[in-house]
Design an enzyme around this catalytic site. Structure first.
Site: not given
Lengths: 84, 228
Positions: B86, B195, B197
């Site tokens: 990002c 994302h 994560e």
């Protein structure tokens, strides 16, 4: 002392989503004569005399930071501001 | 294996990134403040999402000049895995570690929701645990993810198989060629808008991001750990 006005806009070849949206809004207000809208940034810099060529200095700052040459064009105007 | 999570003023996905590595992957990880100038002790560098320097001027434009970025560049040149997610992707673009630039999303809205991605290239150090063409679900959260590059650059990206992830089905932000993530020519710097994560536990909706981090660890083990 110089006053420098820097204008940064998206390159012609790059679609401007904000400009497109604003154009649509103008059209819906019946300003149908508007053919294109490009949105950019305007920056004012006050620069002290440093012995360096002011054009070279401003160009360098534009290339390095103020504009992203991949998608943006820039132009600038230099005004000699009042000295003290 | 030791990971660095670089923290800029305005980063806000650093804790998720740390959690993914420490708790889900079980590897060593440390936060690194943007003023540090040495990353030699790390095996992989992670640039998390967020709004570094308030996204002033352009996303990532100011962060790229912070001290730590010289060390990130050095790590990239040494061939270490560098992952930017990002805002981290935006910083890598501004720093010139990846080609292209980001524009505002086509619909001008900030979009925050899970999307589907196709794994276009599973022969990178970031994607070897995926199947080729595998469709995965990973959340996005960005206002400027509309990837752009010129035609010659796109040709090169395709030719060198640098497009690693594309949006599957619907393209949420208008990015060129449905690009969601690309690697550099050498293949050790990955930038992606989604994302991974945030997708490391089924409880949170998806664990599809875990394989990305596992791939990095596998790569590191293969190249650094001598098997008896």
């Amino acid at each position: 002392m110089y006053k420098v006005k820097v204008y940064v806009t998206l390159r012609e070849s790059v679609l401007d989503p904000q400009g497109t949206a604003v154009k649509g809004a103008l059209h819906s207000l019946s300003y149908t004569e508007v053919k294109d809208v490009r949105i950019g940034k305007f920056m004012e810099l006050v620069i002290e005399e440093s012995g360096r060529d002011i054009n070279e200095l401003v160009r360098e700052m534009c290339e390095k930071l103020l504009a992203n040459p991949v998608i943006e064009d820039y132009r600038y105007e230099i005004e000699e501001a009042v000295a003290r | 294996m030791k990971f660095a999570v670089v923290v800029f003023p305005g980063s806000n996905c650093d804790v998720d990134m740390y959690h993914a590595i420490a708790d889900e992957l079980g590897e060593e990880v440390e936060y690194v403040w943007h003023e540090e100038d040495n990353l030699d002790r790390f095996d992989a560098i992670l640039l998390p999402g967020g709004f570094s320097y308030g996204d002033y001027l352009r996303s990532g434009a100011i962060a790229r000049f912070s001290k730590v970025m010289a060390a990130v560049k050095k790590a990239a040149e040494a061939g270490k895995p560098v992952l930017g997610v990002c805002n981290g992707f935006q910083i890598l673009l501004e720093a010139g570690l990846l080609p292209g630039a980001m524009r505002r999303n086509q619909g001008l809205k900030f979009i925050c929701r899970p999307v589907q991605l196709t794994v276009e290239n599973n022969e990178t150090m970031f994607t070897s645990a995926y199947e080729k063409g595998e469709v995965i679900t990973i959340p996005i959260a960005h206002g400027e993810g509309n990837y752009y590059c010129d035609e010659q650059t796109l040709e090169r990206l395709v030719e060198n198989r640098q497009i690693v992830f594309r949006y599957h089905g619907e393209n949420p932000n208008g990015s060129l060629a449905d690009i969601a993530g690309i690697v550099n020519e050498r293949g050790n710097v990955l930038g992606m808008m989604p994302h991974p994560e945030r997708a490391v536990d089924a409880l949170l909706g998806s664990a599809d991001g875990l394989k990305l981090f596992r791939s990095i660890v596998n790569y590191w083990r293969e190249t650094h750990v001598v098997t008896a």
